[in-house]
Design an enzyme around this catalytic site. Sequence first.
Site, PDB file in Angstrom:
ATOM      1  N   GLY A  24     112.701 159.904  39.155  1.00 45.12           N
ATOM      2  CA  GLY A  24     112.215 158.953  38.164  1.00 45.12           C
ATOM      3  C   GLY A  24     112.193 157.543  38.712  1.00 45.12           C
ATOM      4  N   THR A  27     111.217 150.347  35.211  1.00 46.79           N
ATOM      5  CA  THR A  27     111.096 148.911  35.427  1.00 46.79           C
ATOM      6  C   THR A  27     112.295 148.343  36.173  1.00 46.79           C
ATOM      7  OG1 THR A  27     109.860 148.788  33.350  1.00 46.79           O
ATOM      8  CG2 THR A  27     110.679 146.715  34.258  1.00 46.79           C
ATOM      9  N   GLY A  29     114.709 150.210  38.016  1.00 47.56           N
ATOM     10  CA  GLY A  29     115.287 150.936  39.133  1.00 47.56           C
ATOM     11  C   GLY A  29     114.632 152.285  39.358  1.00 47.56           C
ATOM     12  N   VAL A  31     115.576 156.523  40.382  1.00 45.52           N
ATOM     13  CA  VAL A  31     116.603 157.550  40.306  1.00 45.52           C
ATOM     14  C   VAL A  31     116.251 158.644  41.299  1.00 45.52           C
ATOM     15  CG1 VAL A  31     117.817 159.186  38.830  1.00 45.52           C
ATOM     16  CG2 VAL A  31     117.022 157.019  37.877  1.00 45.52           C
ATOM     17  N   LYS A  46     121.144 156.119  40.871  1.00 47.02           N
ATOM     18  CA  LYS A  46     120.223 155.124  40.331  1.00 47.02           C
ATOM     19  C   LYS A  46     120.371 153.830  41.112  1.00 47.02           C
ATOM     20  CE  LYS A  46     118.830 152.754  36.080  1.00 47.02           C
ATOM     21  NZ  LYS A  46     119.065 152.593  34.629  1.00 47.02           N
ATOM     22  N   ASP A 142     117.740 151.352  23.796  1.00 47.27           N
ATOM     23  CA  ASP A 142     116.590 151.978  24.453  1.00 47.27           C
ATOM     24  C   ASP A 142     116.614 153.486  24.220  1.00 47.27           C
ATOM     25  OD1 ASP A 142     114.227 152.085  25.825  1.00 47.27           O
ATOM     26  OD2 ASP A 142     115.137 152.063  27.812  1.00 47.27           O
TER      27      ASP A 142
END
Length: 558
Positions: A24, A27, A29, A31, A46, A142
């Site tokens: 992944g 915005t 970072g 992963v 991450k 979030d």
Amino acid sequence: MLTFFSLVPGGWLSSNYQIISVVGEGTYGRVAKCVQMANKKIVAIKMIKDQDQKDPFKNQELAALQKLKACNSSKYNIVEWYQAFTVRGHLCLEFEFLEKSLFDLLQERYCNPLSLKAIRPIVIQIALALSHLKSIGTIHADLKLENVMLVNNPQEPYRVKLIDFGLACETSAAKVGSYIQTRPYRSPEIILGLPFTEAIDIWSLGCMAVSLYTGYLLYPGYSEHAILKYITETQGELPEQMLNCGQKTAKYFCREFNSDNIYHWKLKTTEQYFQEFGIEFVDKRVQKLKSLDELLYTEIIEDEDYADATAKRCDILMFVDMVKHLLHLDPRKRITPNQVLEHAFSKLSHLAWIRQSSSYVESCYEHINYLRTKKKETPGQSLHTSRTESAHKPTSDTRQSAQRNFPPSAAERKTRVIPHSQNGSPHSTQRSSHNLVRSSQSENSETIPKKAQCKRKHLQENEKDTSDPDLKRKKTNWKDVRRETLYQHERSDHDQQKRHDSMAPSCATTSYRTQNSILPIKRKPDESIFATSNKRARTNCENGKRHTFNHSWAEDHR
């Protein structure tokens, strides 16, 4: 400024971590799935992009993770964080590896919605995590489908954990006007620039629940004005008090007089907003809901069993009631995480009355009992150890503690074999069955399943009946029975012939028959409308095509 180097599969993040793949990128970072060379353990790393060059460990997410770890938050359906380190000046956070999110699950299902049996444990686990965050004064800020990960799927279906605390903040330090929450899950108070609390996470949970139930986003949109337009069309006008106090209210609303000559706020039209800011409105809704009550009719229930169909209708009614409390426009009246856990939809209190006759309700209890069993694990016990130990235990023992607070199910009642009564009276049958259950539970309850205990006791009672001559059943003389039956038939024929000779037509008899012939006949409901499969009709109001997340969800992210 530090350059953000690329993560190449097969490369080395450091001497201790080898990169397997990049799972992944967002915005803040990237992963990567890595293997820790010291113990060959798969972990998720991450790497943070933007950070303080002088002090890489000065990070908002790291501060939130340290607070969560100090509170032992991994027990409350929150991802487990191991450690932090730096690589070439970049902060790296090491987590347990969780492979699939709820967003990935819906994509694998081609956006087919989940059943309420699956949505219920997901909502309960997220509410439990939010309740813990509220107790320690933390806002996730979030919450979305991408940040809820499945754990050990499919061995443990619909067991989830909450991830990504990059935007998390303390409730006391919440700043008005902060750019938080992904747009489809953004609450009205954040859009208007109002002070906010943990209630913004509850709003996001409501949007997630509707997305899992319908298979599409409730409020998609490229702009905040579009989201406000969707909200007002579905849930009505925002409270006037919120609009008066919002810092960004004038950006999306204008003042005018209504029909009663009262000065009030009105949402700007799409043309007005385009002229001011140059953002064109594109309606991306799959279904335009005029009210949240329309969610009651998005699923077509076609079950042959009447009890299952009734239970599903009651379950949908309670689900929509919970969603309306989750998406209350006023954050002060919005439901809290603890109230979500106590809601009828979560506790199944609205279905307890029909549990004995509905297989649907029984399966709902099994999903909840599985969560309760996992919740009772010891803090230091790993999931692998618990699964290994539970595999050697009988099924009745592993579920007995979870079902202690619920009435006995249909499957449990079938295992209770009631022996034949010794004297034929109903009271003696009840006493014998009561003693049977009590003795079977007290004898070897840890090693012998309940069903085997009842069967063993039943065999012992039968042996006792055959061994004692006084307790043998009386043999029936079939000759006497036949003679008595023939006598009764002869008497009935004689009485019927006697009544027939004395009968004569009368006005009362005729009118009675005529009156009965015109009475309405009560018919049973047509059960052919219930089919074996439980289908949910999902239609596009405009073109009728299948909806996918690819064109709308990915573009709505930051």
